[in-house]
Structure formats: structure tokens, C-alpha cells
Design a protein around this motif. Structure first.
Motif, PDB file in Angstrom:
ATOM      1  N   PRO A 231       0.797  -1.228   0.000  1.00  0.00           N
ATOM      2  CA  PRO A 231       0.000   0.000   0.000  1.00  0.00           C
ATOM      3  C   PRO A 231       0.827   1.274   0.000  1.00  0.00           C
ATOM      4  O   PRO A 231       0.273   2.371  -0.067  1.00  0.00           O
ATOM      5  CB  PRO A 231      -0.818  -0.119   1.297  1.00  0.00           C
ATOM      6  N   VAL A 232       2.159   1.160   0.060  1.00  0.00           N
ATOM      7  CA  VAL A 232       3.028   2.335   0.120  1.00  0.00           C
ATOM      8  C   VAL A 232       3.756   2.521  -1.202  1.00  0.00           C
ATOM      9  O   VAL A 232       3.990   1.564  -1.938  1.00  0.00           O
ATOM     10  CB  VAL A 232       4.059   2.214   1.258  1.00  0.00           C
ATOM     11  N   GLU A 233       4.116   3.761  -1.496  1.00  0.00           N
ATOM     12  CA  GLU A 233       4.933   4.060  -2.667  1.00  0.00           C
ATOM     13  C   GLU A 233       6.386   4.196  -2.249  1.00  0.00           C
ATOM     14  O   GLU A 233       6.696   4.396  -1.073  1.00  0.00           O
ATOM     15  CB  GLU A 233       4.480   5.375  -3.331  1.00  0.00           C
ATOM     16  N   MET A 234       7.277   4.088  -3.216  1.00  0.00           N
ATOM     17  CA  MET A 234       8.695   4.327  -2.957  1.00  0.00           C
ATOM     18  C   MET A 234       9.309   4.965  -4.191  1.00  0.00           C
ATOM     19  O   MET A 234       9.166   4.443  -5.299  1.00  0.00           O
ATOM     20  CB  MET A 234       9.437   3.034  -2.633  1.00  0.00           C
ATOM     21  N   LYS A 235       9.969   6.095  -4.007  1.00  0.00           N
ATOM     22  CA  LYS A 235      10.660   6.731  -5.119  1.00  0.00           C
ATOM     23  C   LYS A 235      11.960   5.986  -5.400  1.00  0.00           C
ATOM     24  O   LYS A 235      12.669   5.579  -4.481  1.00  0.00           O
ATOM     25  CB  LYS A 235      10.954   8.190  -4.795  1.00  0.00           C
ATOM     26  N   THR A 236      12.247   5.809  -6.696  1.00  0.00           N
ATOM     27  CA  THR A 236      13.464   5.101  -7.077  1.00  0.00           C
ATOM     28  C   THR A 236      14.697   5.757  -6.464  1.00  0.00           C
ATOM     29  O   THR A 236      15.621   5.070  -6.014  1.00  0.00           O
ATOM     30  CB  THR A 236      13.597   5.053  -8.605  1.00  0.00           C
ATOM     31  N   GLY A 237      14.719   7.086  -6.428  1.00  0.00           N
ATOM     32  CA  GLY A 237      15.862   7.791  -5.857  1.00  0.00           C
ATOM     33  C   GLY A 237      16.072   7.452  -4.399  1.00  0.00           C
ATOM     34  O   GLY A 237      17.210   7.283  -3.941  1.00  0.00           O
ATOM     35  N   ASP A 238      14.978   7.324  -3.637  1.00  0.00           N
ATOM     36  CA  ASP A 238      15.090   6.955  -2.227  1.00  0.00           C
ATOM     37  C   ASP A 238      15.625   5.536  -2.081  1.00  0.00           C
ATOM     38  O   ASP A 238      16.457   5.251  -1.211  1.00  0.00           O
ATOM     39  CB  ASP A 238      13.723   7.061  -1.546  1.00  0.00           C
TER      40      ASP A 238
END
Length: 298
Positions: free
Chosen positions: A171-178
Motif C-alpha cells: 500500500p506504500v509508494e517508494m521513489k526510485t531515488g530513495d
């Protein structure tokens, strides 16, 4: 020069397959469609609630991509309304940004009659995305193995593998940069050699369709999985359960946060139900690899 209206369809992608870090991608049966209509100014209309937060003007990634391709060709952009519908979860490691970039490249090519070949489209897409795995598979379809060093691009494409798959979407997003920020700046030479061997053997097995070996190598990544897996609930348990029920292998999809499980052809629906029951934190989606990449229909 192609005149609106027309529609561009782009598949989702999974990348890396474990040790194929930043080099291996595969197109999957989830899609973004962009309907292009004539307009006086740029406007992007999203039909999906999950994408309502994205820019709807010239700051939109699809529009920015169109502009970059057209300007490099020495043309002036033709404003349009883009109506976007997407099955690809946003920010979940399934190539949503690569799909947007691939759509932009295809729209620019068709709208302005640039007549780019597939390699040229890939070059534009990769130069905007910054790495080659997702966007080459989004444009070409099937499975791709790429080399990109910001000055040259080499790609081999294979047809869609004869397997099924399940993606476990959190249910969560994650930025590739992070996610990239979790990776070490250096690797021990012995470890890097092991990782290179796993990647090379997996690529050879992929080319020959030997998915039992592909799956074993998917589990042997040392480039990114050890540093990222701690962020994913039940990571080791998902792998254990997947193997116990005959899966080829399990790994992160791209930089995460989704997980990718490769299963025998025709077993994807059953595997998705099983994993959904045992790991309700994730939304388990049955998919298959697809041969066709980005397409345009009048």
C-alpha cells in the motif's frame, strides 16, 4: 505526420530480476493507455484516482518527454489533450515512469512523423529515464538485456518468456531515488565478481528459456536486494512460501516496493490467490509477460 486522435498503449515492466541490476527488463500484462486529442494547450486528464496528484500541464512527465524528443528533432510541439488510463500502480516498482516516458516518445514520433526506429526510441527513452532496464522493455516488449553508459546503448530483445507471474503490491509508494540511496557506493571485488557471474548466467538462462536456472539466480542477487529487503514486510517468508509451492523464484520488482514471483505458465492465478491469503498486506496481481511493447492505434 500523424494527426490526433490516436491512442498509445504501453505495458508495465519489471526490472532487474535480481542480479540483472539496471540491465534486464520484462514487459508485463498491465497497461497505460494515452488517448491523444487536438487542443489549444497541453492538458493531461487522468481517469484513475491514484494518479490525480500528478501534474496535468507542461510539467507532466509525458508532456516533458514529448517536448524533449520534438525539440531534439528541431520541431515545435503541437499541444494536445492526453487522456490517461492506467492499470500500472504508481510508484510501486512496475515501471510507471518508464511507461510515461515510452508513451511520450511514441506520441512525439507519431504526431510529428519522425519515423524513428525502435533503437532510436529506446535511446531517447533511456536518456530521459537514466537507466535502461524498464524503458527498453516498455518500448520493445518481451524481455530485454541492455548496456547503457550514458554515451552508448546496446540492447538484445527476446520474446515474452513462457511463464506466469505474480506481483505483490504494497500500500506504500517508494521513489526510485530513495531506494537507490540505500545502496553502498562500493562493493568488495570478490562479491562483485559473484554478482556478475549470477547476472551473466541468468541472462544466458533467460535467452534459452531455462527458468529453473533463471529462478535460482534470481535468488542470488548481491547488488541491491540485501540492502533493500529490510523495507519489505515478510520478504523472506514470501520467498519461502513461493518456493514451497513450486515458484521459479522471487525478487524485488525494480527498486521496489513491489515483489515479483515467477511461476510456471498457467499457475499465476492460483499463485496469486495463495499469496493473497497468506500475505494480506500486499495486493497480489496475476500477470504474464507480453511480447508487444508500446503501440499506436489511430
Amino acid at each position: 505526420m500523424g494527426k490526433p486522435p490516436f491512442t498509445v498503449t504501453v505495458p508495465a515492466t519489471t526490472a532487474n530480476l535480481g542480479p540483472g541490476f539496471d540491465s534486464i527488463g520484462m514487459a508485463l500484462s498491465l497497461y497505460m493507455t494515452v488517448h491523444v486529442e487536438p487542443a489549444d494547450r497541453w492538458k493531461v486528464v487522468y481517469e484513475d484516482e491514484g494518479m490525480k496528484s500528478l501534474p496535468t500541464d507542461e510539467d507532466n512527465l509525458i508532456v516533458q518527454t514529448i517536448g524533449k524528443v520534438v525539440r531534439r528533432a528541431g520541431r515545435e510541439t503541437i499541444p494536445c489533450t492526453l487522456r490517461v488510463k492506467s492499470d500500472i500502480p504508481l510508484g510501486k516498482g512496475l515501471g510507471s515512469s518508464a511507461a510515461a516516458i515510452a508513451a511520450g516518445v511514441e506520441i512525439a514520433d507519431h504526431l510529428h512523423g519522425l519515423k524513428m526506429n525502435q533503437k532510436e526510441k529506446m535511446w531517447f527513452g533511456v536518456s530521459i529515464e537514466g537507466h535502461a532496464d524498464n524503458v527498453t522493455a516498455a518500448i520493445a516488449g518481451g524481455a530485454t538485456i541492455s548496456f547503457y553508459d550514458h554515451t552508448s546503448l546496446e540492447v538484445m530483445k527476446f520474446g515474452a518468456p513462457q511463464i506466469g507471474a505474480v506481483v505483490l503490491v504494497p500500500p506504500v509508494e517508494m521513489k526510485t531515488g530513495d531506494s537507490r540511496g540505500l545502496l553502498p557506493s562500493q562493493l568488495d571485488h570478490k562479491k562483485a565478481t559473484e554478482g556478475s557471474a549470477a547476472s551473466s548466467l541468468m541472462a544466458a538462462a533467460l535467452a534459452k528459456g531455462e527458468w529453473s536456472l533463471v529462478g535460482r539466480m534470481m535468488d542470488r542477487d548481491i547488488f541491491h536486494e540485501p540492502y533493500r529487503k529490510k523495507l519489505f514486510p515478510d520478504f523472506d517468508a514470501v520467498r519461502e512460501v513461493s518456493h514451497a509451492h513450486g515458484a521459479y523464484g522471487m525478487t524485488l520488482s525494480g527498486a521496489g516496493p513491489s515483489l515479483f514471483v515467477a511461476v510456471h505458465e498457467g499457475r499465476e492465478e492460483e499463485a496469486a490467490r495463495l499469496l493473497q491469503e497468506q500475505f494480506p498486506y500486499y495486493r497480489c496481481i496475476a500477470v504474464i509477460p507480453v511480447t508487444e511493447g508500446a503501440t499506436v492505434k489511430e
